[in-house]
Design a protein around this motif. Structure first.
Motif, PDB file in Angstrom:
ATOM      1  N   SER A 180       5.407 -24.854   0.008  1.00  0.00           N
ATOM      2  CA  SER A 180       5.861 -23.542   0.083  1.00  0.00           C
ATOM      3  C   SER A 180       4.771 -22.514  -0.415  1.00  0.00           C
ATOM      4  CB  SER A 180       7.292 -23.157  -0.690  1.00  0.00           C
ATOM      5  OG  SER A 180       8.187 -23.637  -0.387  1.00  0.00           O
ATOM      6  N   ILE A 181       4.867 -21.216  -0.589  1.00  0.00           N
ATOM      7  CA  ILE A 181       3.878 -20.329  -1.477  1.00  0.00           C
ATOM      8  C   ILE A 181       4.801 -20.094  -2.520  1.00  0.00           C
ATOM      9  CG2 ILE A 181       2.663 -18.191  -1.618  1.00  0.00           C
ATOM     10  CD1 ILE A 181       2.852 -18.130   1.506  1.00  0.00           C
ATOM     11  N   TYR A 182       4.145 -20.275  -3.753  1.00  0.00           N
ATOM     12  CA  TYR A 182       4.512 -19.920  -5.211  1.00  0.00           C
ATOM     13  C   TYR A 182       4.012 -18.937  -5.887  1.00  0.00           C
ATOM     14  CZ  TYR A 182       6.966 -24.471  -4.596  1.00  0.00           C
ATOM     15  OH  TYR A 182       7.723 -25.656  -4.054  1.00  0.00           O
ATOM     16  N   LEU A 183       4.709 -17.921  -6.175  1.00  0.00           N
ATOM     17  CA  LEU A 183       4.216 -16.632  -6.670  1.00  0.00           C
ATOM     18  C   LEU A 183       4.511 -16.501  -8.266  1.00  0.00           C
ATOM     19  CD1 LEU A 183       5.293 -15.657  -3.431  1.00  0.00           C
ATOM     20  CD2 LEU A 183       2.998 -14.545  -3.927  1.00  0.00           C
ATOM     21  N   CYS A 184       3.723 -15.796  -9.036  1.00  0.00           N
ATOM     22  CA  CYS A 184       4.111 -15.257 -10.116  1.00  0.00           C
ATOM     23  C   CYS A 184       4.157 -13.896 -10.175  1.00  0.00           C
ATOM     24  CB  CYS A 184       3.206 -15.692 -11.248  1.00  0.00           C
ATOM     25  SG  CYS A 184       1.545 -15.376 -11.482  1.00  0.00           S
ATOM     26  N   SER A 185       5.093 -13.265 -10.906  1.00  0.00           N
ATOM     27  CA  SER A 185       5.178 -11.522 -10.957  1.00  0.00           C
ATOM     28  C   SER A 185       5.500 -11.129 -12.292  1.00  0.00           C
ATOM     29  CB  SER A 185       6.189 -11.282  -9.944  1.00  0.00           C
ATOM     30  OG  SER A 185       6.695 -10.076 -10.216  1.00  0.00           O
ATOM     31  N   VAL A 186       5.070 -10.166 -12.513  1.00  0.00           N
ATOM     32  CA  VAL A 186       5.169  -9.420 -13.723  1.00  0.00           C
ATOM     33  C   VAL A 186       5.821  -7.768 -13.631  1.00  0.00           C
ATOM     34  CG1 VAL A 186       3.543 -10.315 -15.160  1.00  0.00           C
ATOM     35  CG2 VAL A 186       2.892  -8.392 -14.162  1.00  0.00           C
ATOM     36  N   GLU A 187       6.650  -7.282 -14.592  1.00  0.00           N
ATOM     37  CA  GLU A 187       7.029  -5.978 -14.424  1.00  0.00           C
ATOM     38  C   GLU A 187       5.833  -5.004 -14.894  1.00  0.00           C
ATOM     39  OE1 GLU A 187      10.918  -5.232 -16.170  1.00  0.00           O
ATOM     40  OE2 GLU A 187      11.012  -3.393 -15.279  1.00  0.00           O
ATOM     41  N   ASP A 188       5.737  -4.005 -14.300  1.00  0.00           N
ATOM     42  CA  ASP A 188       4.835  -3.135 -14.744  1.00  0.00           C
ATOM     43  C   ASP A 188       5.443  -1.961 -15.593  1.00  0.00           C
ATOM     44  OD1 ASP A 188       3.520  -3.245 -11.223  1.00  0.00           O
ATOM     45  OD2 ASP A 188       2.397  -4.086 -13.092  1.00  0.00           O
ATOM     46  N   THR A 189       4.634  -1.374 -16.191  1.00  0.00           N
ATOM     47  CA  THR A 189       5.246  -0.355 -17.211  1.00  0.00           C
ATOM     48  C   THR A 189       6.191   0.852 -16.569  1.00  0.00           C
ATOM     49  OG1 THR A 189       3.192   0.790 -17.151  1.00  0.00           O
ATOM     50  CG2 THR A 189       3.369  -0.770 -19.033  1.00  0.00           C
ATOM     51  N   GLY A 190       5.549   1.046 -15.143  1.00  0.00           N
ATOM     52  CA  GLY A 190       6.280   2.058 -14.505  1.00  0.00           C
ATOM     53  C   GLY A 190       7.560   1.637 -13.746  1.00  0.00           C
ATOM     54  N   GLY A 191       7.732   0.409 -13.984  1.00  0.00           N
ATOM     55  CA  GLY A 191       9.072  -0.090 -13.252  1.00  0.00           C
ATOM     56  C   GLY A 191       8.823  -0.970 -12.082  1.00  0.00           C
ATOM     57  N   GLY A 192       7.748  -0.871 -11.560  1.00  0.00           N
ATOM     58  CA  GLY A 192       7.391  -1.810 -10.412  1.00  0.00           C
ATOM     59  C   GLY A 192       7.211  -3.128 -10.674  1.00  0.00           C
ATOM     60  N   TYR A 193       6.909  -4.112  -9.870  1.00  0.00           N
ATOM     61  CA  TYR A 193       6.552  -5.387 -10.086  1.00  0.00           C
ATOM     62  C   TYR A 193       5.330  -5.751  -9.271  1.00  0.00           C
ATOM     63  CZ  TYR A 193      11.305  -5.768 -11.962  1.00  0.00           C
ATOM     64  OH  TYR A 193      12.308  -5.638 -12.973  1.00  0.00           O
ATOM     65  N   THR A 194       4.327  -6.325 -10.075  1.00  0.00           N
ATOM     66  CA  THR A 194       3.193  -6.910  -9.349  1.00  0.00           C
ATOM     67  C   THR A 194       3.059  -8.251  -9.020  1.00  0.00           C
ATOM     68  OG1 THR A 194       1.848  -5.078 -10.285  1.00  0.00           O
ATOM     69  CG2 THR A 194       0.696  -7.146  -9.783  1.00  0.00           C
ATOM     70  N   PHE A 195       2.623  -8.769  -7.914  1.00  0.00           N
ATOM     71  CA  PHE A 195       2.606 -10.270  -7.711  1.00  0.00           C
ATOM     72  C   PHE A 195       1.305 -10.630  -7.654  1.00  0.00           C
ATOM     73  CE2 PHE A 195       6.924 -11.374  -6.378  1.00  0.00           C
ATOM     74  CZ  PHE A 195       7.667 -10.147  -6.525  1.00  0.00           C
ATOM     75  N   GLY A 196       1.175 -12.019  -8.051  1.00  0.00           N
ATOM     76  CA  GLY A 196      -0.199 -12.725  -7.947  1.00  0.00           C
ATOM     77  C   GLY A 196      -0.241 -13.076  -6.444  1.00  0.00           C
ATOM     78  N   SER A 197      -1.509 -13.555  -6.224  1.00  0.00           N
ATOM     79  CA  SER A 197      -2.101 -13.767  -4.678  1.00  0.00           C
ATOM     80  C   SER A 197      -1.120 -14.943  -4.192  1.00  0.00           C
ATOM     81  CB  SER A 197      -3.472 -13.702  -4.532  1.00  0.00           C
ATOM     82  OG  SER A 197      -3.919 -14.940  -5.531  1.00  0.00           O
ATOM     83  N   GLY A 198      -0.515 -15.742  -4.951  1.00  0.00           N
ATOM     84  CA  GLY A 198       0.263 -16.987  -4.484  1.00  0.00           C
ATOM     85  C   GLY A 198      -0.431 -18.147  -4.529  1.00  0.00           C
ATOM     86  N   THR A 199       0.114 -19.243  -4.505  1.00  0.00           N
ATOM     87  CA  THR A 199      -0.492 -20.662  -4.416  1.00  0.00           C
ATOM     88  C   THR A 199       0.211 -21.416  -3.307  1.00  0.00           C
ATOM     89  OG1 THR A 199      -0.965 -20.911  -6.658  1.00  0.00           O
ATOM     90  CG2 THR A 199      -0.592 -23.108  -5.321  1.00  0.00           C
ATOM     91  N   ARG A 200      -0.515 -21.620  -2.045  1.00  0.00           N
ATOM     92  CA  ARG A 200       0.187 -22.116  -0.890  1.00  0.00           C
ATOM     93  C   ARG A 200      -0.128 -23.624  -1.183  1.00  0.00           C
ATOM     94  NH1 ARG A 200       0.795 -20.262   4.468  1.00  0.00           N
ATOM     95  NH2 ARG A 200       0.165 -18.184   3.681  1.00  0.00           N
ATOM     96  N   LEU A 201       1.228 -24.323  -1.202  1.00  0.00           N
ATOM     97  CA  LEU A 201       1.166 -25.690  -1.346  1.00  0.00           C
ATOM     98  C   LEU A 201       1.853 -26.499  -0.353  1.00  0.00           C
ATOM     99  CD1 LEU A 201       1.365 -28.232  -3.216  1.00  0.00           C
ATOM    100  CD2 LEU A 201       3.744 -27.336  -4.070  1.00  0.00           C
ATOM    101  N   THR A 202       0.945 -27.529   0.079  1.00  0.00           N
ATOM    102  CA  THR A 202       1.384 -28.271   1.241  1.00  0.00           C
ATOM    103  C   THR A 202       1.694 -29.855   0.495  1.00  0.00           C
ATOM    104  OG1 THR A 202       0.159 -26.940   2.929  1.00  0.00           O
ATOM    105  CG2 THR A 202       0.865 -29.238   3.538  1.00  0.00           C
TER     106      THR A 202
END
Lengths: 114, 113
Positions: free
Chosen positions: B89-111
């Motif tokens: 799968s692709i595994y992604l991390c994310s954080v909540e921004d101060t404005g309320g949105g959520y930013t994601f990392g670019s992901g880790t593509r695991l095979t």
């Protein structure tokens, strides 16, 4: 349970046309909605958001419409460009969650033909 | 919005082994989120990581399979343990921004092979 779904899994448009991507949600407690764009090999990128106290919000070439009566969300992209080709996801968060859990829809693949 | 550095960007692993994915944020955040995106599908939240406490796992995900560390307010790791091909799968991390949105990392593509 909670779910966020999309009406159309794929959408093909000609460059310059307007695109509309739809999303239905089932959680009436949802109060915050986000549209994301995901290009191949990248993480989701924030496009635009809207809170439940609004019906419409506009950004640069994008507009999000929220119809709380029928629990429907749409993303309109004006003058679609080949660079808009990507997968688009809607996501929702409910006020009932004590932390920032996002529930994502299934995604729509947008293909823009030059 | 926050900037997230996630690594590795991709990996091919043997079944039965484990992989640890790292996410570094350029600002202090209370919560970090880990998602899984199976091939051709949407994102599903695995767990929420708070600094100084155990992660909160979503239904269908357990700590033994996806242990998470959160040693400080800018860093977290997700380990995929005892991998099988179904973990590809692709595994992604994310954080909540101060404005309320959520930013994601670019992901880790695991095979997993």
């Amino acid at each position: 349970g909670e779910s966020v779904g999309l009406h159309l899994p794929t959408l093909s448009v000609q460059e310059g046309d307007n695109s509309i991507i739809n999303c239905a949600y089932s959680n009436s407690a949802s109060d915050y909605f986000i549209w994301y764009k995901q290009e191949s090999g990248k993480g989701p990128q924030f496009i635009i958001d809207i809170r439940s106290n609004m019906d419409k919000r506009q950004g640069q070439r994008v507009t999000v419409l929220l119809n709380k009566t029928v629990k429907h969300l749409s993303l309109q992209i004006a003058a679609t460009q080949p660079g808009d080709s990507a997968v688009y996801f809607c996501a929702e968060k409910s006020s009932g969650t004590s932390y920032g859990k996002l529930t994502f829809g299934q995604g729509t693949i947008l293909t823009v033909h030059p | 919005s926050a900037v997230i550095s996630q690594k590795p960007s991709r990996d091919i692993c043997q079944r039965g082994t484990s992989l640890t994915i790292q996410c570094q944020v350029d600002s202090q955040v209370t919560m970090m989120f880990w998602y899984r995106q199976q091939p051709g599908q949407s994102l599903t939240l695995i767990a929420t990581a708070n600094q100084g406490s155990e992660a909160t796992y979503e239904s269908g995900f357990v700590i033994d399979k996806f242990p998470i560390s959160r040693p400080n307010l800018t860093f977290s790791t997700l380990t995929v343990s005892n991998m099988s091909p179904e973990d590809s799968s692709i595994y992604l991390c994310s954080v909540e921004d101060t404005g309320g949105g959520y930013t994601f990392g670019s992901g880790t593509r695991l095979t997993v092979v």
